[in-house]
Design an enzyme around this catalytic site. Structure first.
Site, PDB file in Angstrom:
ATOM      1  CB  CYS A 154      -0.946   0.012   1.188  1.00 43.12           C
ATOM      2  SG  CYS A 154      -2.202  -1.270   1.122  1.00 43.12           S
ATOM      3  CG  HIS A 155       0.701   3.808   2.009  1.00 43.20           C
ATOM      4  ND1 HIS A 155      -0.321   3.145   2.664  1.00 43.20           N
ATOM      5  CD2 HIS A 155       0.109   4.743   1.228  1.00 43.20           C
ATOM      6  CE1 HIS A 155      -1.481   3.673   2.298  1.00 43.20           C
ATOM      7  NE2 HIS A 155      -1.262   4.638   1.436  1.00 43.20           N
ATOM      8  N   GLY A 156       4.539   1.013   1.026  1.00 42.11           N
ATOM      9  CA  GLY A 156       5.959   0.689   1.014  1.00 42.11           C
ATOM     10  C   GLY A 156       6.618   0.425   2.360  1.00 42.11           C
TER      11      GLY A 156
END
Length: 197
Positions: A154-156
């Site tokens: 999703c956001h690393g």
């Protein structure tokens, strides 16, 4: 024959029969009413501890069980995975798990009771996505210094094989370790530790 005595006996009988019938009626109404106040079977199961059998879980493999509506991962770490845990602390935001949520018995480098088995809630501490299991060290898309672990697409956010969060990623904390204990060498009970049994 005394009619007054007969009438009194009839009245007593009718009064007793009416009280008994009324009592049965009150009980008949009260039981379903009281049962509606008890938690449903689904509600009980949602918070109840969950048993997991790890006898067939091979080293390097991950299994998922559901507890309280969340995925809980059980990772059977290989000897190489365990040996690699202390070799990348400089990449981690909280290598000692001092800010993270875990029982006292899991506040160690492996974040587990027994090093081979790692139990963790599989939800990213950033915004609640489910990270993927990426055990291969040096994965090309994650960098040469990737030791293996969990990657949140999703956001690393990145987490190592003990659920410890990397520096400079969105997730603020290590993955959450739930309470658990061993019922035997191959059976775990997730959601309850030995102190509460």
């Amino acid at each position: 024959m005394d009619t007054n005595q007969t009438d009194e006996d009839r009245r007593r009988f009718l009064r007793n029969a009416t009280v008994a019938t009324g009592g049965v009626g009150v009980i008949g109404v009260a039981i379903p009413f009281l049962e509606t106040m008890a938690p449903s079977e689904a509600a009980k199961a949602a918070g109840a501890p969950v048993e997991a059998n790890v006898s067939s879980l091979a080293p390097g493999k991950l299994m998922t069980v559901e507890w309280r509506g969340k995925p809980v991962w059980i990772l059977h770490r290989s000897d190489a995975m365990i040996a690699g845990l202390g070799q990348h602390n400089d990449l981690l935001a909280d290598p000692d798990s001092s800010k993270s949520e875990q029982p006292a018995y899991a506040k160690n480098p492996g974040r587990s009771i027994r090093p081979p088995f790692f139990v963790v809630t599989g939800i990213c501490t950033h915004l609640g996505c489910v990270p993927g299991f990426r055990p291969e060290p040096g994965a090309p898309d994650l960098g040469a210094n990737w030791p293996g672990g969990f990657y949140c697409p999703c956001h690393g956010s990145k987490f190592d094989l003990a659920g410890r969060v990397f520096k400079n990623v969105p997730a603020p904390l290590n993955l959450v370790v739930p309470e658990y204990n061993y019922l035997s060498d191959t059976r775990l009970l997730i959601g309850e530790d030995k102190k509460s049994t």
